[in-house]
Design a protein around this motif. Structure first.
Motif, PDB file in Angstrom:
ATOM      1  N   SER A  26       0.517  -1.561  -0.349  1.00  0.00           N
ATOM      2  CA  SER A  26       0.023  -0.160  -0.416  1.00  0.00           C
ATOM      3  C   SER A  26       0.905   1.223  -0.473  1.00  0.00           C
ATOM      4  N   ALA A  27       0.250   2.349  -0.751  1.00  0.00           N
ATOM      5  CA  ALA A  27       0.649   3.756  -0.374  1.00  0.00           C
ATOM      6  C   ALA A  27       0.262   5.060   0.707  1.00  0.00           C
ATOM      7  N   THR A  28      -0.730   3.835   1.246  1.00  0.00           N
ATOM      8  CA  THR A  28      -1.679   4.958   2.362  1.00  0.00           C
ATOM      9  C   THR A  28      -1.195   4.278   3.732  1.00  0.00           C
ATOM     10  N   ASN A  29      -1.229   5.545   4.474  1.00  0.00           N
ATOM     11  CA  ASN A  29      -1.878   5.541   6.169  1.00  0.00           C
ATOM     12  C   ASN A  29      -2.965   5.871   6.747  1.00  0.00           C
ATOM     13  N   ASP A  30      -3.755   6.303   6.405  1.00  0.00           N
ATOM     14  CA  ASP A  30      -5.307   6.387   6.205  1.00  0.00           C
ATOM     15  C   ASP A  30      -5.899   6.180   6.938  1.00  0.00           C
ATOM     16  N   GLY A  31      -5.237   4.482   7.147  1.00  0.00           N
ATOM     17  CA  GLY A  31      -6.743   3.662   8.948  1.00  0.00           C
ATOM     18  C   GLY A  31      -7.656   3.408   7.752  1.00  0.00           C
ATOM     19  N   GLY A  32      -7.115   3.284   6.825  1.00  0.00           N
ATOM     20  CA  GLY A  32      -8.550   2.609   5.637  1.00  0.00           C
ATOM     21  C   GLY A  32      -9.994   3.479   5.320  1.00  0.00           C
ATOM     22  N   MET A  33      -9.980   4.728   5.899  1.00  0.00           N
ATOM     23  CA  MET A  33     -11.312   5.645   6.140  1.00  0.00           C
ATOM     24  C   MET A  33     -11.046   6.132   4.738  1.00  0.00           C
ATOM     25  N   GLY A  34     -10.195   5.477   3.521  1.00  0.00           N
ATOM     26  CA  GLY A  34     -10.535   6.272   2.279  1.00  0.00           C
ATOM     27  C   GLY A  34     -11.600   5.198   1.490  1.00  0.00           C
ATOM     28  N   ALA A  35     -10.826   3.438   1.949  1.00  0.00           N
ATOM     29  CA  ALA A  35     -11.441   2.990   1.765  1.00  0.00           C
ATOM     30  C   ALA A  35     -13.353   2.607   2.495  1.00  0.00           C
ATOM     31  N   MET A  36     -13.426   2.552   3.725  1.00  0.00           N
ATOM     32  CA  MET A  36     -14.788   2.283   4.265  1.00  0.00           C
ATOM     33  C   MET A  36     -15.007   3.932   3.549  1.00  0.00           C
ATOM     34  N   THR A  37     -15.339   5.219   3.690  1.00  0.00           N
ATOM     35  CA  THR A  37     -16.367   5.834   2.972  1.00  0.00           C
ATOM     36  C   THR A  37     -16.727   5.792   1.685  1.00  0.00           C
ATOM     37  N   ALA A  38     -15.839   4.993   0.720  1.00  0.00           N
ATOM     38  CA  ALA A  38     -16.177   4.646  -0.523  1.00  0.00           C
ATOM     39  C   ALA A  38     -17.293   3.445  -0.448  1.00  0.00           C
ATOM     40  N   LEU A  39     -16.890   3.497   0.754  1.00  0.00           N
ATOM     41  CA  LEU A  39     -18.454   1.459   0.681  1.00  0.00           C
ATOM     42  C   LEU A  39     -19.636   2.759   2.058  1.00  0.00           C
ATOM     43  N   GLY A  40     -19.704   3.824   1.607  1.00  0.00           N
ATOM     44  CA  GLY A  40     -20.624   4.671   2.257  1.00  0.00           C
ATOM     45  C   GLY A  40     -20.558   4.849   3.619  1.00  0.00           C
ATOM     46  N   ILE A  41     -19.669   4.822   4.935  1.00  0.00           N
ATOM     47  CA  ILE A  41     -19.323   4.859   6.077  1.00  0.00           C
ATOM     48  C   ILE A  41     -18.712   6.556   5.676  1.00  0.00           C
ATOM     49  N   ARG A  42     -19.225   7.078   6.885  1.00  0.00           N
ATOM     50  CA  ARG A  42     -18.752   8.998   7.172  1.00  0.00           C
ATOM     51  C   ARG A  42     -18.211   9.442   8.346  1.00  0.00           C
ATOM     52  N   PHE A  43     -16.995   9.780   7.743  1.00  0.00           N
ATOM     53  CA  PHE A  43     -16.335  10.263   8.890  1.00  0.00           C
ATOM     54  C   PHE A  43     -15.738  11.573   9.650  1.00  0.00           C
ATOM     55  N   LEU A  44     -17.038  11.826  10.670  1.00  0.00           N
ATOM     56  CA  LEU A  44     -17.026  13.211  10.677  1.00  0.00           C
ATOM     57  C   LEU A  44     -15.769  14.414  11.706  1.00  0.00           C
ATOM     58  N   ASP A  45     -15.905  14.815  11.643  1.00  0.00           N
ATOM     59  CA  ASP A  45     -14.416  15.711  12.523  1.00  0.00           C
ATOM     60  C   ASP A  45     -15.738  16.301  13.365  1.00  0.00           C
ATOM     61  N   GLU A  46     -15.150  17.685  14.636  1.00  0.00           N
ATOM     62  CA  GLU A  46     -16.000  18.036  15.133  1.00  0.00           C
ATOM     63  C   GLU A  46     -17.468  18.864  15.297  1.00  0.00           C
ATOM     64  N   ASN A  47     -16.949  19.388  14.242  1.00  0.00           N
ATOM     65  CA  ASN A  47     -18.236  20.284  13.600  1.00  0.00           C
ATOM     66  C   ASN A  47     -19.700  19.344  12.870  1.00  0.00           C
ATOM     67  N   GLY A  48     -19.558  18.345  12.548  1.00  0.00           N
ATOM     68  CA  GLY A  48     -20.414  17.559  11.892  1.00  0.00           C
ATOM     69  C   GLY A  48     -19.514  16.736  10.430  1.00  0.00           C
ATOM     70  N   ASN A  49     -18.311  17.423   9.747  1.00  0.00           N
ATOM     71  CA  ASN A  49     -18.169  18.286   8.463  1.00  0.00           C
ATOM     72  C   ASN A  49     -17.272  16.698   8.302  1.00  0.00           C
ATOM     73  N   LYS A  50     -17.924  16.015   6.684  1.00  0.00           N
ATOM     74  CA  LYS A  50     -17.263  15.190   6.473  1.00  0.00           C
ATOM     75  C   LYS A  50     -15.887  15.218   5.711  1.00  0.00           C
ATOM     76  N   LEU A  51     -15.403  13.924   6.411  1.00  0.00           N
ATOM     77  CA  LEU A  51     -13.917  14.251   5.844  1.00  0.00           C
ATOM     78  C   LEU A  51     -13.783  13.112   4.369  1.00  0.00           C
ATOM     79  N   GLU A  52     -12.573  13.995   3.868  1.00  0.00           N
ATOM     80  CA  GLU A  52     -12.937  13.306   2.709  1.00  0.00           C
ATOM     81  C   GLU A  52     -11.102  11.914   2.714  1.00  0.00           C
ATOM     82  N   GLY A  53     -10.976  10.970   3.940  1.00  0.00           N
ATOM     83  CA  GLY A  53     -10.237   9.916   3.966  1.00  0.00           C
ATOM     84  C   GLY A  53      -9.007  10.206   3.805  1.00  0.00           C
ATOM     85  N   THR A  54      -8.131  10.838   3.680  1.00  0.00           N
ATOM     86  CA  THR A  54      -6.485  10.850   3.800  1.00  0.00           C
ATOM     87  C   THR A  54      -5.474  10.636   5.178  1.00  0.00           C
ATOM     88  N   GLY A  55      -4.212  10.453   4.974  1.00  0.00           N
ATOM     89  CA  GLY A  55      -3.652  10.400   6.446  1.00  0.00           C
ATOM     90  C   GLY A  55      -3.612  11.655   7.564  1.00  0.00           C
TER      91      GLY A  55
END
Length: 374
Positions: free
Chosen positions: A135-164
């Motif tokens: 792998s070239a990534t170190n994003d905790g798998g967030m990017g992959a999970m985002t593509a499957l419909g999971i939303r990772f949110l910051d403290e203001n409820g904004n959706k994160l892209e899923g990078t390191g």
């Protein structure tokens, strides 16, 4: 006489498929009328999807996904039955997809791997194996999970892209949009490392440097990964650091286990199961395996070790034809390898050996079968 051939590739010089062809031709020349069975095999790293798909006479599926830096690329994965597929993370999120001077695990994402998974789910595959090496990534798998419909949110409820660099911003995780077919699917992850998600042996401090992280970036990534693990523990009651292999592929191992309930298994063991290796051993008199360089590490998750142990339990002898022998290669005798034969037949450089790989391998194979005839 029945021979079974299951060798890894010699990286950069001979494919597993070509090795199988050479062994088959040489065996039949020396033992006319013999029965031969050959499998292209791999250990869960680069080339695994192609090897398994070829071994079971499957077909390759293609899909346009986003590469590790967000660029559109075409990735392929294997259809090995009507309901089973094998995906290789490196095809969409691999290190070779990025030029060395562009590598930066703060900016890379595993979203393309998730898009491959999504495509497989949409096409009806419900038994999916995932090779996560390279792998070239170190994003905790967030990017992959985002593509499957999971939303990772910051403290203001904004959706994160899923990078390191998003790891340290995660405050909550919304699972409500997860692809509905996930709950109906069995996921198997080919993983041969036991690294935890965080700490000195975790995803960042073990793997991030080769992906382009300097000390400052590693500190930022580790702080982010610690935050990510904290959110997972708080929201799901799961200690990701207690999962062996959670740190694999920049933390994708953790995401696949936590969010998709995947099973993490040895790469070579999974491959051998997928190609029905045990069934093919029935009636086999001798197995030939091998790899580019054999040493003591060959026992741990590598093709010869996996093949050797399967054969040892059945009393079937195994010869390993290898490009070279490294430190403590003789330890492989404890793992079912009966003899080790090197392809190098005279003093030469590594470069020459690789250039002459096919000629040298053919000669080594011929020597093996001539000895067997005696």
């Amino acid at each position: 006489m029945k021979f079974l051939f299951a060798s890894d590739s010699f990286k950069g010089s001979l494919t597993s498929e070509r090795i199988t062809e050479i062994l088959t031709e040489t065996a039949r020349k020396n033992f006319p009328g013999c029965e031969t069975v050959g499998f292209p095999v791999a250990d869960g790293g680069e080339g695994t999807a192609a090897a398994v798909t070829a071994a079971v006479n499957g077909t390759m599926e293609s899909v346009v996904v986003h590469g590790p830096l967000g660029e559109k690329i075409t990735a392929v994965y294997g259809k090995i039955s009507e309901k089973s597929a094998i995906i290789e993370m490196a095809a969409a999120s691999g290190l070779p997809l990025i030029l060395p001077d562009k590598r930066n695990p703060l900016k890379t994402t595993s979203v393309g791997t998730g898009e491959m998974l999504c495509d497989a789910l949409d096409k009806g595959f419900r038994d999916i194996s995932i090779a996560i090496g390279g792998s070239a990534t170190n994003d905790g798998g967030m990017g992959a999970m985002t593509a499957l419909g999971i939303r990772f949110l910051d403290e203001n409820g904004n959706k994160l892209e899923g990078t390191g660099e998003d790891l340290e911003k995660v405050a909550s995780i919304d699972m409500s949009g997860l692809h509905p077919a996930v709950s109906q699917t069995v996921f198997t992850v080919m993983c041969d490392v036991n690294n935890p998600l965080t700490g000195e042996n975790g995803a960042v401090y073990t793997f991030a440097e080769q992906k382009g992280a300097d000390e400052e970036k590693k500190k930022q990534l580790e702080a982010g990964m610690q935050n990510y693990a904290k959110v997972i523990r708080k929201q799901f009651g799961i200690d990701a650091n207690a999962i062996p292999g959670a740190g694999a592929a920049g933390g994708l191992g953790a995401a696949l286990k936590v969010f998709l309930k995947a099973d993490l298994k040895s790469g070579i063991e999974t491959v051998l199961d997928l190609i029905s290796f045990d069934s093919a051993l029935e009636g086999t008199d001798l197995v030939i395996t091998g790899e580019g360089c054999m040493d003591w590490q060959s026992a741990f998750g590598k093709v010869p070790g996996g093949v050797g142990l399967r054969c040892k339990s059945r009393g079937i002898p195994v010869i390993a034809i290898v490009g070279g022998m490294g430190k403590n290669a003789r330890k492989m005798y404890e793992y079912g390898i009966s003899s080790i034969i090197s392809t190098v037949n005279a003093p030469m450089s590594v470069e020459e050996a690789m250039q002459r790989a096919e000629e040298l391998y053919t000669d080594a194979a011929d020597r093996v079968f001539r000895m067997l005839k005696i």
